[in-house]
Design a protein around this motif. Structure first.
Motif: not given
Length: 265
Positions: A131-136, A165-168
């Motif tokens: 969820s936090t990755w998506q918020s970022a 890219m890392t978050a994706l």
């Protein structure tokens, strides 16, 4: 009054007061200057650094004076939109700094969320981390510093893009662990085409394709990566991708084993 500065896309500056939002119109050089200060809010940026960003290797005569003029113009534009005085502060030792509340620069919020998601992953709470990755990722509106040509800003844009890219990849990994292979395949295919040498993306695509019985396409993705690395860099896929390829050749193999191979040496 709150000043928000967005650099994850075209550079935008707005002044917020309650429900009212007032955009601040800036010239190209003013946007470049604001973007440079926004890279390190609260820290002094030297006049020499600003000159280098604004004019690179061909500064005009009186460049330092022109920087002073741009700062003065920025202050007036912010004040006209209702912004606080002192947002652009002059350092006694020379240079300028941006004084805004924490999180008022979207790139700063992005980095904070990335660190938060990484910590959640380390604590073993993958649902919260996803969820936090998506918020970022939701903070992005386009390429960082879009439209600004300075090579120094573009270098910072590349660092931010690598974090994006890392978050994706982490979000897509969450999809794979949750069994959402069909959902992940279109985005993995698109990203792998844009970044053909990014091994983790290709590995994720291989796993997703394999899970929906598209084995030939999964092996084809590996061959495409192998060819790209050989032609572009004279190298081969790393041990993780080779392990996934070997496991797929021994089919059948479960997602769990493949995902484990992708995240371990």
């Amino acid at each position: 009054m709150v000043i928000d500065i967005a650099v994850l896309g075209t550079v935008q500056t707005v002044v917020r007061s309650g429900l009212r939002t007032t955009p601040v119109g800036l010239s190209y050089l003013e946007r470049s200057l604001m973007a440079t200060l926004a890279c390190t809010p609260g820290r002094v940026v030297s006049v020499g650094r600003l000159v280098e960003v604004l004019w690179e290797d061909a500064p005009p005569t009186g460049a330092r004076t022109r920087v002073q003029g741009l700062v003065s113009s920025l202050r007036k534009r912010l004040a006209a939109a209702g912004g606080q005085s002192g947002t652009l502060a002059t350092d006694p030792g020379g240079g300028y700094l941006l004084r805004v509340a924490p999180g008022c620069v979207d790139a700063e919020r992005f980095r904070s969320l990335i660190h938060q998601a990484s910590a959640q992953t380390e604590r073993g709470t993958p649902g919260c981390a996803a969820s936090t990755w998506q918020s970022a990722l939701a903070l992005w509106r386009g390429p960082a510093f879009d439209g600004l040509r300075s090579y120094l800003l573009q270098a910072e844009a590349l660092r931010l893009e690598e974090m994006r890219m890392t978050a994706l990849e982490h979000c897509l990994s969450a999809d794979l662990h949750a069994g959402r292979h069909e959902h992940a395949i279109p985005e993995l295919s698109r990203l792998s085409a844009l970044h053909p040498g990014r091994e983790r993306l290709v590995g994720q695509l291989m796993i997703a394709l394999n899970a929906v019985d598209r084995h030939a396409e999964a092996l084809g993705a590996y061959r495409a990566l192998q060819l790209y690395l050989r032609e572009q860099y004279g190298t081969s896929p790393g041990p993780r991708l080779r392990r996934i390829h070997e496991l797929m050749l021994r089919a059948p193999v479960g997602d769990g084993e493949l995902l484990a191979a992708l995240t371990t040496a």
